[in-house]
Design a protein around this motif. Structure first.
Motif, PDB file in Angstrom:
ATOM      1  N   ALA A   1       0.832  -1.206   0.000  1.00 11.57           N
ATOM      2  CA  ALA A   1       0.000   0.000   0.000  1.00 11.57           C
ATOM      3  C   ALA A   1       0.868   1.258   0.000  1.00 11.57           C
ATOM      4  O   ALA A   1       0.560   2.227  -0.702  1.00 11.57           O
ATOM      5  CB  ALA A   1      -0.933   0.002   1.201  1.00 11.57           C
TER       6      ALA A   1
ATOM      7  N   TRP B   1      -5.095   3.209   4.310  1.00 11.22           N
ATOM      8  CA  TRP B   1      -5.916   1.992   4.220  1.00 11.22           C
ATOM      9  C   TRP B   1      -5.049   0.754   4.363  1.00 11.22           C
ATOM     10  O   TRP B   1      -5.458  -0.235   4.992  1.00 11.22           O
ATOM     11  CB  TRP B   1      -6.698   1.959   2.912  1.00 11.22           C
ATOM     12  CG  TRP B   1      -7.878   2.870   2.936  1.00 11.22           C
ATOM     13  CD1 TRP B   1      -8.034   4.021   2.243  1.00 11.22           C
ATOM     14  CD2 TRP B   1      -9.064   2.707   3.717  1.00 11.22           C
ATOM     15  NE1 TRP B   1      -9.240   4.588   2.544  1.00 11.22           N
ATOM     16  CE2 TRP B   1      -9.894   3.793   3.448  1.00 11.22           C
ATOM     17  CE3 TRP B   1      -9.486   1.754   4.622  1.00 11.22           C
ATOM     18  CZ2 TRP B   1     -11.129   3.962   4.046  1.00 11.22           C
ATOM     19  CZ3 TRP B   1     -10.726   1.913   5.225  1.00 11.22           C
ATOM     20  CH2 TRP B   1     -11.531   3.003   4.937  1.00 11.22           C
TER      21      TRP B   1
ATOM     22  N   LEU C   1      -4.363   0.346   8.035  1.00 11.90           N
ATOM     23  CA  LEU C   1      -5.531  -0.150   8.764  1.00 11.90           C
ATOM     24  C   LEU C   1      -5.761  -1.636   8.507  1.00 11.90           C
ATOM     25  O   LEU C   1      -6.105  -2.384   9.436  1.00 11.90           O
ATOM     26  CB  LEU C   1      -6.773   0.654   8.378  1.00 11.90           C
ATOM     27  CG  LEU C   1      -6.805   2.095   8.879  1.00 11.90           C
ATOM     28  CD1 LEU C   1      -8.027   2.811   8.335  1.00 11.90           C
ATOM     29  CD2 LEU C   1      -6.805   2.129  10.389  1.00 11.90           C
ATOM     30  N   VAL C   2      -5.571  -2.076   7.282  1.00  9.24           N
ATOM     31  CA  VAL C   2      -5.719  -3.502   6.981  1.00  9.24           C
ATOM     32  C   VAL C   2      -4.672  -4.308   7.737  1.00  9.24           C
ATOM     33  O   VAL C   2      -4.979  -5.349   8.329  1.00  9.24           O
ATOM     34  CB  VAL C   2      -5.627  -3.741   5.457  1.00  9.24           C
ATOM     35  CG1 VAL C   2      -5.467  -5.214   5.145  1.00  9.24           C
ATOM     36  CG2 VAL C   2      -6.851  -3.194   4.765  1.00  9.24           C
TER      37      VAL C   2
ATOM     38  N   GLY D   1      -4.122   8.561   0.920  1.00 11.70           N
ATOM     39  CA  GLY D   1      -5.053   7.732   1.690  1.00 11.70           C
ATOM     40  C   GLY D   1      -4.867   6.252   1.442  1.00 11.70           C
ATOM     41  O   GLY D   1      -5.248   5.423   2.269  1.00 11.70           O
ATOM     42  N   ILE D   2      -4.251   5.882   0.317  1.00 10.34           N
ATOM     43  CA  ILE D   2      -3.970   4.473   0.035  1.00 10.34           C
ATOM     44  C   ILE D   2      -3.066   3.898   1.122  1.00 10.34           C
ATOM     45  O   ILE D   2      -3.269   2.778   1.580  1.00 10.34           O
ATOM     46  CB  ILE D   2      -3.325   4.331  -1.357  1.00 10.34           C
ATOM     47  CG1 ILE D   2      -4.302   4.762  -2.445  1.00 10.34           C
ATOM     48  CG2 ILE D   2      -2.865   2.905  -1.602  1.00 10.34           C
ATOM     49  CD1 ILE D   2      -3.674   4.859  -3.819  1.00 10.34           C
TER      50      ILE D   2
END
Length: 110
Positions: free
Chosen positions: A57, A99, A102-103, A95-96
């Motif tokens: 990411a 994320w 968060l994953v 924002g990628i």
């Protein structure tokens, strides 16, 4: 050529991770229960999966910010009024990375 180097470095990293896990699995004594081995391998795999999620990411976010940022700066150099319209796209590309983090966090916690 840079894509080839990147692909081979990622492939080498994954192969090294598999080799290290295979060596660690051989060192486990035969007296341990099958349940303990399953928990150990699943916890190791959990950390590798989280690292891959965050790493890919962040790499993708960096590539996106580089391309979008360059286009935004070029557009703003011609027309300064476009800065308000171009900069949110750079934020979306950043924002990628969030994320991916968060994953990875959810993989570790759950």
């Amino acid at each position: 050529m840079n894509k080839k180097i990147f692909f081979f470095s990622v492939l080498l990293f994954v192969a090294g991770a598999f080799v290290s896990f295979a060596q660690e699995a051989e060192n486990v004594s035969e007296e341990t229960a099958v349940e303990t081995q399953a928990e150990t391998s699943s916890s190791q795999l959990k950390y590798v999966a989280a690292a891959i999620a965050v790493g890919l990411a962040c790499i993708a976010g960096g590539i996106a910010v580089g391309k979008i940022g360059a286009a935004a700066m070029g557009a703003m150099s011609e027309n300064a009024e476009l800065s308000g319209k171009a900069l949110p796209f750079v934020g979306l590309a950043e924002g990628i990375c969030l994320w991916g983090f968060l994953v990875g966090l959810l993989i570790i916690v759950l």
